[in-house]
Enzyme design. Structure first.
Site, PDB file in Angstrom:
ATOM      1  N   CYS A  21      -2.000   8.461   3.747  1.00 30.64           N
ATOM      2  CA  CYS A  21      -1.684   8.406   2.557  1.00 30.64           C
ATOM      3  C   CYS A  21      -2.762   8.649   1.597  1.00 30.64           C
ATOM      4  CB  CYS A  21      -1.282   6.896   2.212  1.00 30.64           C
ATOM      5  SG  CYS A  21      -1.701   5.982   3.539  1.00 30.64           S
ATOM      6  N   GLU A  66       0.869  -1.085   0.187  1.00 29.05           N
ATOM      7  CA  GLU A  66       0.073  -0.002  -0.115  1.00 29.05           C
ATOM      8  C   GLU A  66       0.887   1.125   0.010  1.00 29.05           C
ATOM      9  OE1 GLU A  66      -3.264   0.746   2.437  1.00 29.05           O
ATOM     10  OE2 GLU A  66      -3.604  -1.510   2.903  1.00 29.05           O
TER      11      GLU A  66
END
Ligand SMILES: Cc1cc2nc3c(=O)[nH]c(=O)nc-3n(C[C@H](O)[C@H](O)[C@H](O)COP(=O)(O)OP(=O)(O)OC[C@H]3O[C@@H](n4cnc5c(N)ncnc54)[C@H](O)[C@@H]3O)c2cc1C
Length: 1013
Positions: free
Chosen positions: A804, A770
């Site tokens: 993020c 990720e």
């Protein structure tokens, strides 16, 4: 004496805030009950009022509207959403899209000309014309006519229809216009309380504007005090950060502003009432109102007042509190206007119980009980605001011959209910009269229609011809007694949000509760003992980093320690993988409980080691617990052997097993939630894990691992290896590693992928990565700027932009860019940058010096493009939140992981192209869209190449099990964390096929019966 009364009332409020519904209702039921004779008289009055209301329906626009367009019909919904957005859209192109979108599917012609109301009909005709023009292809005769007459005609027709709707609810565009309208014959006998329309202030400039509007209105009303009109004030309009976390700033400021307005009103001889708002603001508003009520300058003025919401569990002690102030208070009892949003917020924040009732009848019971208290109170001048005939009739019964109180209703609603009472029976009635431009009105209007259009609402029921009078006037006390006061079955407690089949929702912390906030602040700021200290319980947890290697070990030492860790895990794997999934899942659930039990110390480490703000630290613990419980449930459901079909005489089974030792490599920005999420997913699927936290956040990881061991995960099955990139490299280079789950930068993910393929003899193993993204939010001109700005601030600056998912690139339609950017800049001014453990802090420091230098260097390099930046405290790694203008989407090609937001514009009509340009960057993590056009949402859904698309909301805060999280392209490999397909990637699948005939014939086939013949 007064202080004793008011402080007892405050204590009672604290106890009731989130108490269980039956407990709160019990005394209220007794108080609201009445004997048979009274009930008979009440019914008599109520039937009379019902008849008056029905007779007035031919004039009552809202009733007409509700009858014609039920909220649960597609036309009703279309009309509301069109009304909400249409008048603020400046550009014709988007206005046409909005009209086409809202009118396209609805069957307006079925409504045209049917209503008795001229207004409803003219609004309908406007819509029919609009529909014909936009919805029936380009060849129809009208369409051709319009192509000659021009599109403006459609817009004008719809615009006129929308304005007409607005006029019903607004008393006037200016206070003078409104006061003049109050002199019309239909308002004879009524007084008004004027309300200056607008959203809650988002900026200090908004707040100043509202303050001036109130002051001007008081002046205007004060020119004719004999008319008896008054003013209503919303505290949230006067301060952009009217929040519990800002108590020490906003309460004194609002006290001064309110005192100023009150003194002005007192000087003019008019009354002023403070509106009631969201439940978390109640305590603050009482402090403000209490302080103003005590001002010597206001002694002798009987015009001060406040609204109290009966749907709140604390309503009764609030009345006791108001009665205990050393003066006459005008109290307006309302049922409450924020019911749906309060229910949602409580669920989102995972709080223990609701602050308000979950059944409409419970609110009615509370209203009646509280009304009784008000009529008995010595120092209260009661006002009862309702459009409900039964509520009104009950109050008439209890008040007996007294007229020493007033009724109140909203302008545009309840026509017919009070006319006779006022003109023939000597009652007083005041109309709550909104004043303002149509643009501001529409959000208000939608709120009111939603509130009163709900199936349970009186106004809605009145318009429903299928309901009998007995049903409409059913006794709420009886209804609630029948169900024992229990909560509505469709509104579960937040803990049960995911249903009987789902995982238990994590517990939140109520930071709107002053006591709970104070305890939390003390806990997160308590100094942590030095790492390595001895002790038990929470302190033990905080020192759990004792077993870390020294900060600068040699490369060989690291290599050998990592190898040893992998060796331990490797040896432990077979035993763990044979442990039944049920047992592994139970470990995760115990871990979730331990996380919640140790929340304070975990939050303290998050705040002090990772510089998380208090709400972020709560979020961190909650998400970690959610991961544990969600994956436990998933594992139980999905890791069972699966029987597969095949020919007779054969048994086929698919088994799902752990693969071996996984390396989980976590980032510092979610040092507990992501660290544990990856790790427990690997564990519950039967893998052993060597877990490496980020070098910046070893303590929280050590605490988490210690709790996992305490929960029953064997020490060799989960081994912690703290350290930097060398440790990571040693880990991924080891051939015994059977899979890697990584969250961090795209560059590191690439290095790991390479390392995993480096050795030709090594099996190819899965990598779940990720990584980051250049996340964009697209805003068109139908979006509500206030909502956009709130979501942009949260998405780009919360957690100092170090998520993020954070918003990096705001793309605003050029036609509204100036408005949005101006409001955004103003909202940035309200941000507090400071120590993470301070509850008032919105933006804390960034994680370390390297990040600080990188961000500050970049920021400096684009100085000429700053649209807005903020000052920051001198000491500490504070990067000033900064808004940077870029010319084109293509000008931003790098993720800047901090509180730095870029803004560019896009042209109306180019949504697809704009999305394509964002896609072209190759990242695909999150994207946001703010638009009221459903078609725009469909386009984004179909075309945005991102893992998580957020429409009309913020882009952060994905919830485990609700919004599985993870990107595509340069943003990650998938599968999504917290999603239903995540666990499979950690597993090996083994199919077993057994020929059951090989041991002497096919018994199954031979033992078949005759199939029913
Ligand atoms: C003059 C005036 C001033 C007002 N000022 C304020 C104010 O300052 N602050 C404020 O919040 N509101 C205010 N309101 C709005 C008010 O709170 C009500 O929403 C509105 O009046 C509807 O109540 P009713 O008695 O007319 O209708 P009813 O139909 O009898 O009641 C509807 C109300 O019931 C409640 N309700 C609906 N469903 C449920 C459920 N499932 N569980 C529990 N409760 C439910 C909601 O409060 C809803 O508004 C004001 C209203 C008036 C008339």
């Amino acid at each position: 004496m007064t202080t004793a009364v008011t402080s007892a009332a405050r204590e009672a409020m604290a106890k009731l805030y989130r108490a269980s519904e039956p407990d709160v209702l019990k005394p209220l039921l007794d108080r609201a009950a009445m004997d048979g004779d009274s009930r008979e008289r009440v019914m008599g009055h109520a039937l009379g009022l019902l008849a008056d209301l029905r007779a007035a329906q031919s004039k009552g626009w809202v009733n007409q509207f509700l009858q014609e367009y039920r909220l649960n019909s597609s036309e009703g919904v279309a009309l509301l959403s069109l009304a909400e957005a249409f008048l603020r859209v400046p550009d014709p192109e988007t206005a046409d899209l909005l009209i086409a979108d809202k009118l396209g599917d609805a069957d307006w012609r079925a409504h045209a000309g049917k209503s008795n109301s001229k207004l409803v009909n003219s609004a309908t005709w406007g819509l029919v014309v609009g529909r014909v023009l936009v919805g029936e292809g380009s060849t129809g005769p009208l369409r051709r006519l319009i192509s000659r007459a021009g599109e403006p005609f459609v817009r004008q027709a719809v615009g006129a229809a929308m304005k007409m709707m607005g006029e019903i609810f607004v008393m006037g565009r200016t206070i003078d216009e409104a006061a003049k309208r109050m002199r019309r014959p239909e308002n004879r006998g009524f007084t008004a309380s004027f309300d200056m329309l607008g959203e809650a202030a988002r900026t200090h400039a908004d707040a100043e504007r509202y303050l001036k509007a109130y002051a001007d209105a008081i002046d205007a009303i004060g020119r004719d005090p004999a008319a008896g009109h008054s003013i209503s004030v919303k505290l949230s309009a006067l301060h952009p950060r009217y929040e519990v976390a800002r108590w020490s700033e906003c309460v004194p400021a609002l006290t001064e502003m309110l005192a100023g307005l009150a003194e002005q009103a007192a000087g003019k001889g008019i009354a002023l009432t403070v509106d009631a708002e969201e439940s978390e603001r109640l305590e603050m508003s009482l402090d403000i109102i209490g302080a103003v009520a005590a001002r010597p300058s206001l002694k002798g003025w009987d015009g001060f007042g406040m609204a109290v919401q009966a749907y709140g569990k604390r309503a009764r002690p609030v009345i006791a509190w108001a009665n205990g102030l050393d003066r006459i208070m005008n109290v307006r009892l309302v049922k409450g206007a924020y019911w749906d949003s309060e229910i949602k917020r409580t669920q989102v924040e995972g709080l223990a119980d609701y602050p308000l009732f979950t059944r409409k009848a419970a609110t009615d019971v509370s209203y009646l009980a509280v009304a009784r208290d008000m009529l008995d109170a010595e120092n209260i001048r009661p006002a009862f605001a309702s459009h409900n005939a039964l509520t009104v009739a009950t109050i008439m019964e209890w008040a007996g011959n007294s007229r020493d109180f007033e009724f109140q209703r909203l302008h545009g609603m309840g026509d017919g209910l009070y006319e006779r009472l006022v003109r023939e029976n000597g009652y007083h009635c005041r109309v709550y009269a909104p004043v303002g431009g149509h643009r501001d009105l529409l959000a208000y209007l939608v709120r009111r229609l939603l509130e009163n259009g709900a199936n349970s609402s009186f106004v809605h029921q009145l318009a429903d011809e299928r309901l009998t009078e007995a049903e409409i006037l059913a006794d709420p006390v009886e209804k609630i007694a029948l169900v024992g006061g229990r909560r509505h079955p469709s509104i579960p407690l937040p803990v049960d949000l995911f249903g009987a089949e789902g995982h238990r929702n994590s517990a939140g912390l109520d930071l709107s509760d002053v006591a709970s906030l104070a305890t939390t602040v003390a806990a997160v700021n308590a100094p942590l003992p030095p790492a390595g200290g001895a002790g038990g319980g929470p302190v033990d947890l905080a020192t759990a980093s004792a077993d870390m290697p020294s900060p600068n070990p040699s490369r060989e030492r690291e290599g050998s320690e990592v190898a040893a860790a992998i060796g331990r895990a490797h040896a432990a794997f077979p035993g763990w993988s044979r442990t039944p999934v049920e047992e592994r899942a139970a470990c995760l659930e115990r871990l979730a409980d331990l996380l919640e039990e140790n929340r304070d110390v975990l939050m303290a480490i998050c705040v002090q080691e990772a510089f998380k703000t208090i709400p972020d630290a709560i979020g961190e613990v909650r998400e970690a617990a959610d991961f544990c419980r969600y994956y436990a449930r998933e594992a139980r459901a999905k890791l069972q052997p699966m029987e597969l079909p095949g020919p007779t005489g054969e048994r086929n089974t698919l088994h799902i097993e752990g693969r071996g030792v996984w390396a989980t490599i976590a980032p510092w920005n979610f040092p507990l939630a992501i660290f544990l999420g990856q790790t427990v997913a690997a564990l519950v699927t039967g893998n052993a894990v060597v877990a490496k936290p980020a070098p910046q956040t070893p303590r929280i990881a050590a605490a988490a691992v210690r709790l996992a061991h305490q929960a029953g995960v064997p020490e060799d099955v989960l081994v912690l290896v703290p350290g930097g990139p060398e440790v990571g490299a040693a880990l991924t280079a080891d051939v015994r590693i059977q899979g890697v789950a990584f969250t961090g930068s795209t560059g590191t993910a690439r290095k790991i992928a390479r390392a995993l393929l480096d050795d030709d003899t090594r099996p190819i193993v899965p990598l779940i990565a990720e990584t980051g993204g250049i996340n964009a939010m697209i805003v068109d001109s139908t979006a509500l700027p206030e909502q956009v700005v709130a979501d942009v601030i949260a998405s780009s600056f919360r957690s100092a932009g170090q998520r993020c998912s954070a918003l990096r690139l705001l793309l605003v339609q050029a036609d509204v860019a100036d408005t949005v950017i101006e409001m955004l800049s103003g909202a940035m001014d309200t941000l507090t940058i400071g120590a993470p453990g301070d509850p008032a802090t919105d933006v804390g420091p960034v994680i370390d010096r390297a990040a600080y230098d990188r961000l500050m260097g970049y920021r400096e390099s684009v100085r000429a493009r700053w649209v807005k930046t903020l000052g920051v405290p001198a000491d500490g790694l504070f990067v000033p939140p900064t808004l940077i203008r870029i010319d084109a989407i293509e000008d931003l090609n790098q993720e800047w992981f901090g509180p730095v937001l870029h803004v560019a514009t896009w042209e109306a009509g180019t949504l697809s192209e704009t999305i394509a340009r964002v896609n072209a960057k190759g990242y695909g993590l999150t994207m946001g869209l703010h638009s009221r056009i459903a078609r725009a949402a469909e386009v984004a859904e179909a075309e945005a190449a991102v893992g998580n698309l957020y429409i009309n909301r913020s882009m952060i805060g994905a919830v485990v099990g609700s919004q599985p999280f993870g990107g595509e392209g340069l943003s990650g490999t998938g599968p999504k964390a917290g999603g239903p397909r995540y666990l499979y990637r950690f597993c090996a699948e083994r199919a077993v096929s057994v020929d059951t005939t090989s041991a002497g014939g096919n018994a199954t086939l031979l033992s078949l019966d005759e199939g029913g013949i």
